[in-house]
Design an enzyme around this catalytic site. Sequence first.
Site, mmCIF file in Angstrom:
data_model
loop_
_atom_site.group_PDB
_atom_site.id
_atom_site.type_symbol
_atom_site.label_atom_id
_atom_site.label_comp_id
_atom_site.label_asym_id
_atom_site.label_seq_id
_atom_site.Cartn_x
_atom_site.Cartn_y
_atom_site.Cartn_z
ATOM 1 N N SER A 221 0.816 -1.227 0.000
ATOM 2 C CA SER A 221 0.000 0.000 0.000
ATOM 3 C C SER A 221 0.850 1.278 0.000
ATOM 4 C CB SER A 221 -0.950 0.011 1.213
ATOM 5 O OG SER A 221 -1.831 -1.078 1.152
ATOM 6 N N HIS A 257 17.817 18.456 17.245
ATOM 7 C CA HIS A 257 17.091 17.221 17.564
ATOM 8 C C HIS A 257 16.705 16.553 16.254
ATOM 9 C CE1 HIS A 257 14.187 14.373 19.251
ATOM 10 N NE2 HIS A 257 13.333 14.793 18.321
ATOM 11 N N SER A 259 14.681 12.908 14.831
ATOM 12 C CA SER A 259 13.952 11.671 15.153
ATOM 13 C C SER A 259 13.114 11.265 13.954
ATOM 14 C CB SER A 259 13.057 11.874 16.380
ATOM 15 O OG SER A 259 12.050 12.823 16.105
ATOM 16 N N GLY A 261 9.993 9.818 14.575
ATOM 17 C CA GLY A 261 8.607 9.890 15.028
ATOM 18 C C GLY A 261 7.870 8.565 15.043
ATOM 19 N N ARG A 262 8.586 7.448 15.175
ATOM 20 C CA ARG A 262 7.941 6.141 15.149
ATOM 21 C C ARG A 262 8.048 5.482 16.526
ATOM 22 N NH1 ARG A 262 9.767 3.238 9.570
ATOM 23 N NH2 ARG A 262 7.763 2.181 9.881
ATOM 24 N N SER A 267 11.656 3.037 16.325
ATOM 25 C CA SER A 267 11.944 4.402 16.784
ATOM 26 C C SER A 267 13.455 4.678 16.760
ATOM 27 C CB SER A 267 11.396 4.593 18.204
ATOM 28 O OG SER A 267 11.747 5.862 18.690
ATOM 29 N N ASN A 271 19.935 13.766 20.167
ATOM 30 C CA ASN A 271 20.090 15.206 20.319
ATOM 31 C C ASN A 271 21.577 15.560 20.286
ATOM 32 O OD1 ASN A 271 17.208 15.800 20.898
ATOM 33 N ND2 ASN A 271 17.614 14.632 22.759
#
Length: 390
Positions: A221, A257, A259, A261-262, A267, A271
């Site tokens: 998908s 920072h 990341s 976001g998971r 994840s 920093n």
Amino acid sequence: MSFKSFERAPLKLSMLSMLSCMGVSAANAEISTNDTAIAKTTVVASASPASAKACVALDSNADRLACYDALFKVPVDTTNAIAAQAAAPAESEQAKAQPTSLKEKVGNLFALEADPLDPNVSLLDKRWELSEKAKLGTWNIRAFKPVYLLPVFWTTKKNEFPSSPNPNNTVDEDQNLKSLESKFQLSLKTKAWENIIGNNGDLWLGYTQSSRWQVYNGEESRPFRETNYEPEASLMFRTNYKVFGLDGRLLGVTLNHQSNGRSDPLSRSWNRVIFNVGFEKDNFALMLRPWIRIQEDSKNDNNPDIEDYVGRGDLTAFYKWNDHDFSLMLRHSLKDGDDSHGAAQFDWTFPISGKLRGHFQVFDGYGESLIDYNHRATYFGLGISLMDWY
């Protein structure tokens, strides 16, 4: 005696009578006709009068005062006076140029002016508004890092099982990825505070987002495989010195920072405090960025060994040739042996038609994205460039 002599006689007698009453002898007070003529000639010609007696003979108070001035006043050196007047504005401007407060003095410590910055020529000045002429105020949205869309982004080695020394961040299930995907990057910045110390020092806020989109993976998908979010705040100062033939233009520090976001196990985040040193020469610019990671608690650290792969600093060189822009990024762990890892990225933007520009990208090494921080692969990208470094 003629009529004119008759007229002059009463005047002389009257003056003698007045002076006699004041205790002045007639012999000392008598003024000859020749002295009167000399005095009048002196006033007209602005020459020195023959004597004070000549001044007394003048009828007009203004003429008599001018005569005394010519006789007794100290002459003015007009040459020195003009020079002094000319020097006064220069001294005044010099006094204005000198720092008058501690704030300005501290500001000048960061701005050792050698040659003035030209916003129309300096690459780093265009990017960071370093000189006074280039400053545009606060809260104006500006380009930050390159903005581009690469519909074709292909890798030689997929990362089907992302891993980390933290067991909570190791994937056991195959991600079923395609080698071909798309990549795009957005990056903006704005100045929040201008001229923090004297006429130097600006606080910038920046945000960069880059996404890898499995747009050709219909079986899954078409998911976004990885998106990295990178907000940061940078304090940038203007400098001006020469080293190895380059002009040192910028010195700064950044709180960064990054990341994806998971949630676990995918994840990834960290920093950093990044130090910025900028150099340039004509159409060439060089940014050196060593950094220090802000350590986290081991239980919550998604990627404890990220510095040994992504590195402890990077070096980005930029060169503009005609209408073509080239950039090369190098980074390394600054370790040897098994911990010697790094990466290189080459970008080339070129004209296509009008303002439409193409973008070609090659990456080799570790950390093309956060999820791939310890995964080595080579990537090739082709698309369009919307904004470049400079």
